[in-house]
Design a protein around this motif. Structure first.
Motif, short mmCIF file in Angstrom:
data_model
loop_
_atom_site.label_atom_id
_atom_site.label_comp_id
_atom_site.label_asym_id
_atom_site.label_seq_id
_atom_site.Cartn_x
_atom_site.Cartn_y
_atom_site.Cartn_z
N ARG A 199 -6.33 -6.55 -2.23
CA ARG A 199 -4.87 -6.48 -2.35
C ARG A 199 -4.36 -5.58 -1.22
NH1 ARG A 199 -0.85 -8.85 -5.78
NH2 ARG A 199 -2.56 -9.04 -7.30
N GLU B 1 -0.15 -2.23 -2.90
CA GLU B 1 1.25 -2.67 -2.85
C GLU B 1 1.83 -2.93 -4.23
OE1 GLU B 1 3.59 -2.86 -0.78
OE2 GLU B 1 2.77 -2.89 1.25
N ASP B 2 0.98 -3.34 -5.18
CA ASP B 2 1.49 -3.64 -6.52
C ASP B 2 1.57 -2.41 -7.42
OD1 ASP B 2 -1.19 -3.22 -6.96
OD2 ASP B 2 -1.54 -5.07 -8.06
#
Length: 258
Positions: free
Chosen positions: A71, A89-90
């Motif tokens: 990710r 990023e999440d």
């Protein structure tokens, strides 16, 4: 997907990335993504060790493409010579360290869970240290509680001098830390996953009686005298406090208050 499930899935994905990359031998999940998954919740993060082949450490510390494959990363920070802190990023946050097998042979560390290992790697026992963790608890009240008393006195002197930040640390930090180190001798501890690195972790669950009064001991930057008096009162309830020192602490706190 719930945050808890996402954390465990992310760790599994990191293991698959290590397998594809080569050079790694095992991935150990620690803490709430390790052997203490019962306490995993939406506020947990990733904490893991990577065991690597000789000469491969820097590759997994200085180049983070093996994580980016899982990710994209929004942030990374090399916080020690052996590892990094990261944010995907999440919003998934994590901390990891990288070791060659020999580096853990004589080290003490919290038990982990083998999340992934190379097919040829057989030393799954590395997930548990062969050495006991050094204790952060004290087995006697005398030194920690007298240390707390003197912290109150010194802290109030500094507060009276105008050194309010230092005073806050002495009274609401150091003195309280000393009490926490012997709290297991003063109150029955409830089951709550004690942390080998910090007596303050999960305090509210482990020591609910003390947690109910802890706020009065930590009233903030501008209420150091008030906090000191609450700590002193507690110490007097649980330990034969020196009367003369107690009087001096109260005199200082009262004078500052006026």
């Amino acid at each position: 997907m719930k945050k808890e499930e996402l954390l465990l899935q992310r760790l599994d994905e990191i293991g698959k990335s290590l397998e594809r990359e080569g050079g790694a031998l095992a991935l150990l999940g620690l803490g709430s993504v390790g052997v203490e998954r019962e306490r995993l919740d939406e506020h947990s993060d990733l904490d893991f060790f990577i065991i690597v082949e000789p000469g491969q450490k820097n590759r997994f510390i200085d180049r983070l493409d093996w994580l980016e494959e899982v990710r994209p990363l929004a942030y990374s920070f090399k916080n020690t010579s052996v590892g990094c802190k990261i944010l995907f990023e999440d919003g998934i946050y994590g901390e990891y360290a990288v070791f060659e097998e020999w580096e853990l042979e004589n080290s003490s560390y919290a038990e982990g869970r083998v999340v992934w290992k190379a097919p040829s790697y057989a030393n799954t026992g590395i997930a548990k240290s062969s050495r006991n963790m050094p204790s952060i608890r004290n087995d006697s009240l005398d030194h920690p509680l007298n240390e707390a008393l003197t912290n109150l006195y010194v802290g109030l002197c500094r507060y009276a001098r105008g050194e309010k930040l230092s005073a806050t640390r002495f009274v609401q930090g150091y003195a309280v830390d000393s009490i926490l180190s012997v709290l297991h001798l003063l109150e029955e501890e409830a089951d709550g996953f004690p942390d080998p690195f910090g007596n303050d972790r999960r305090l509210e669950r482990r020591y609910p009686r003390f947690a109910a009064i802890a706020g009065s001991m930590i009233q903030g930057y501008d209420r150091v005298p008030e906090s000191a008096l609450c700590i002193l009162s507690y110490l007097e309830e649980v330990y034969p406090v020196n009367r003369r020192l107690s009087e001096e602490i109260r005199r200082l706190a009262d004078r500052i208050g006026r």
